[in-house]
Design a protein around this motif. Structure first.
Motif, PDB file in Angstrom:
ATOM      1  N   LEU A 126      15.176  -2.978   3.251  1.00  0.00           N
ATOM      2  CA  LEU A 126      15.041  -2.537   1.863  1.00  0.00           C
ATOM      3  C   LEU A 126      15.470  -3.641   0.910  1.00  0.00           C
ATOM      4  CD1 LEU A 126      14.615  -0.349  -0.323  1.00  0.00           C
ATOM      5  CD2 LEU A 126      16.957   0.413   0.121  1.00  0.00           C
ATOM      6  N   THR A 129      12.583  -6.471   1.137  1.00  0.00           N
ATOM      7  CA  THR A 129      11.202  -6.200   0.719  1.00  0.00           C
ATOM      8  C   THR A 129      11.071  -5.597  -0.671  1.00  0.00           C
ATOM      9  OG1 THR A 129      11.285  -4.014   1.775  1.00  0.00           O
ATOM     10  CG2 THR A 129      10.473  -5.857   3.095  1.00  0.00           C
ATOM     11  N   ALA A 130      12.051  -4.806  -1.095  1.00  0.00           N
ATOM     12  CA  ALA A 130      11.914  -4.107  -2.374  1.00  0.00           C
ATOM     13  C   ALA A 130      11.731  -5.059  -3.560  1.00  0.00           C
ATOM     14  CB  ALA A 130      13.108  -3.179  -2.601  1.00  0.00           C
ATOM     15  N   THR A 261      11.440   2.106  10.152  1.00  0.00           N
ATOM     16  CA  THR A 261      11.382   1.532   8.804  1.00  0.00           C
ATOM     17  C   THR A 261       9.954   1.519   8.284  1.00  0.00           C
ATOM     18  OG1 THR A 261      13.285   0.112   9.304  1.00  0.00           O
ATOM     19  CG2 THR A 261      11.946  -0.490   7.408  1.00  0.00           C
ATOM     20  N   ALA A 265       8.427   3.857   5.209  1.00  0.00           N
ATOM     21  CA  ALA A 265       7.873   3.237   4.004  1.00  0.00           C
ATOM     22  C   ALA A 265       6.502   3.788   3.646  1.00  0.00           C
ATOM     23  CB  ALA A 265       7.787   1.722   4.180  1.00  0.00           C
ATOM     24  N   ILE A 316      11.920   2.452   0.000  1.00  0.00           N
ATOM     25  CA  ILE A 316      11.099   1.332  -0.483  1.00  0.00           C
ATOM     26  C   ILE A 316      10.034   1.808  -1.461  1.00  0.00           C
ATOM     27  CG2 ILE A 316       9.469  -0.468   0.220  1.00  0.00           C
ATOM     28  CD1 ILE A 316      11.113  -0.792   2.787  1.00  0.00           C
ATOM     29  N   THR A 320      10.360   1.190  -5.693  1.00  0.00           N
ATOM     30  CA  THR A 320       9.398   0.239  -6.246  1.00  0.00           C
ATOM     31  C   THR A 320       8.227   0.909  -6.947  1.00  0.00           C
ATOM     32  OG1 THR A 320       8.249   0.118  -4.123  1.00  0.00           O
ATOM     33  CG2 THR A 320       9.963  -1.508  -4.538  1.00  0.00           C
TER      34      THR A 320
END
Length: 498
Positions: A126, A129-130, A261, A265, A316, A320
């Motif tokens: 998180l 990538t976020a 994960t 997502a 995520i 976002t």
């Protein structure tokens, strides 16, 4: 790095870390009680967070979110009754290890280790990538937000299980509920039937408590005590995993953490899907697949790592894009908005410190989960023996107190009870609840940005198809909605061609 260090300083304040610890404890207790769920725990405790200062409310909910996922494995292993649907796959090897092999402590220790690693892994993903996704999300305007809401609503086919049609009906009901109240742009009342209370729209917290807690309490009254809900007689001995167990399970824990994960997502999925996928992949790649179902340590570690990894993965798209990854993050979305935190593309620029506080809070929630797991497993193990005779009244008390504490309004309680009875009837008719929540949450976003986009484009709907991001989201939404219908025919044609 500055933002992350500042967030760590906030999270490590004694008041905030104590709220994370308290939330994680509540989450484990809720998750370990058959008949309760993480969503119910989040819904019941949400009103309490409004009285907490700063970010403590959100941090406490993160603790509940993580703790409840792990807590379900306790009763799954000891009494073959998953506390939550996320731990259903854990029963297959956890219960045989606890009973047939007489090693309940070993099973719980492996579960705790895998759950902790999965949660920490997803928190790191998180963090990584976020921010990257947020830069892309800054290009969003009214048209993109509308298309994003439609994309979120298209996930109803994924979260409806086998009842896709009923799920879509539920989403429509949620959208209809979202239109009640004042129009955001014109200020005109709609479907209020002259009620001043309804002019503010359908209150989110009473609705969530009704759908996930009150209706479950009614189901508990109908079903009574589960026949297998008895206290585990086997005494717990060693709970820390041995080095041999660590070596055996490590590759599968890592693989399942990645799987969890990724699945988390994807909006519309959840821990139950991740746990079964993790279990199946562990069995596929194991050197001894024949031992699965007889107490294989990999069969415990894989599903637990996968279902706990969804905690960071599901955040995520929530942080976002403002799209809840599952029913639990749908409740988190409501809680954040009530705290003044609006997830979406602008969150990382307008409330950067809050984002990193949430990420750091998720990390420490998993640390607290690990500490509580290993230090209090013997105490948590007794929760599974609590009969519904005592559990159901406690649920009802929390429902009423939690609903009233929000606005000190008696009408909220009436609304909660009415929706609770309706939800109970819908559940009896096999209607899934997440689509209703999805429609209620995303309905306002879709309507508001539809109006804004049409005003900007002078009433032309071409604005949704001439902007690349909006067009892509609408195409994906159409595919998501039509695939359950078209997919079987495509597979049939492929088989015929062969």
């Amino acid at each position: 790095m500055e933002n992350l260090l500042a967030a760590l300083a906030v999270v490590l304040e004694p008041y905030n870390i104590s709220m994370i610890f308290f939330g994680t404890l509540i989450g484990i207790l809720v998750g370990a009680m058959p008949g309760l769920s993480s969503i119910m725990g989040l819904s019941i405790m949400m009103p309490l967070t409004l009285s907490l200062k700063g970010s403590a409310g959100i941090l406490m909910l993160l603790g509940i979110f993580c703790g409840a996922i792990y807590g379900g494995s306790i009763t799954a292993i000891l009494i073959k009754t998953p506390g939550t649907a996320n731990s259903a796959a854990t029963v297959l090897d956890g219960y045989p290890m606890a009973t047939t092999m007489g090693q309940p402590g070993r099973a719980l220790g492996i579960s705790t280790m895998a759950s902790t690693f999965g949660g920490l892994f997803s928190a790191v993903m998180l963090l990584w990538t976020a921010p990257l996704l947020s830069k892309f999300a800054l290009k969003f305007g009214a048209a993109e937000y509308f298309s994003l809401a439609i994309f979120g609503l298209s996930m109803v086919t994924s979260i409806s299980g086998k009842n896709v049609v009923k799920g879509m009906i539920g989403a429509v009901l949620g959208l209809m509920m979202a239109t009640i109240g004042m129009n955001a742009l014109t200020g005109s009342p709609r479907f209020t039937f002259g009620s001043v209370y309804l002019m503010g729209g359908i209150a989110m917290v009473p609705t969530l408590i009704a759908l996930y807690a009150f209706s479950q309490g009614l189901s508990n009254i109908e079903n009574g005590d589960a026949p297998g809900q008895q206290k585990a007689e086997t005494k717990l001995k060693r709970v820390l995993p041995s080095w041999a167990d660590i070596k055996t399970t490590a590759p599968f824990i890592l693989l399942s953490s990645v799987i969890g994960t990724i699945i988390g997502a994807v909006p519309g999925t959840g821990g139950d899907i991740a746990s079964w996928v993790g279990y199946n992949e562990a069995k596929r790649w194991s050197k001894h697949p024949e031992k699965f179902g007889e107490g294989a340590p990999e069969g415990i570690a894989a599903p637990e790592a996968a279902n706990n990894a969804i905690s960071g993965g599901a955040l995520i798209p929530l942080l976002t894009l403002g799209i809840p990854g599952d029913a639990g993050t749908a409740v988190m979305l409501s809680a954040m908005m009530m705290q003044g935190v609006v997830p979406g593309p602008m969150l990382f620029t307008e409330q950067t410190s809050t984002v990193y506080t949430i990420i750091a809070g998720l990390f420490f929630a998993n640390i607290c989960m690990c500490l509580l797991g290993y230090s209090a497993i013997r105490g948590f193990a007794k929760i599974g023996s609590v009969p519904n005779t005592y559990l159901t009244p406690i649920v009802f008390v929390f429902c009423v107190v939690g609903t009233y504490a929000l606005n000190n309004n008696i009408w909220d309680i009436f609304m909660m009870m009415i929706f609770g009875v309706i939800s109970y009837v819908l559940i009896k008719c096999d209607f899934p609840m997440p689509p209703i929540i999805l429609g209620l949450i995303l309905g306002n976003l879709a309507e508001k940005n539809l109006q804004r986009a049409l005003i900007i484009s002078n009433g032309s709907i071409s604005v949704f198809f001439t902007r690349p991001i909006s067009l892509v989201l609408l195409v994906i939404s159409a595919v998501s909605l039509l695939w359950p219908v078209v997919g079987p025919y495509v597979k049939k044609m492929k088989r015929t061609a062969k």
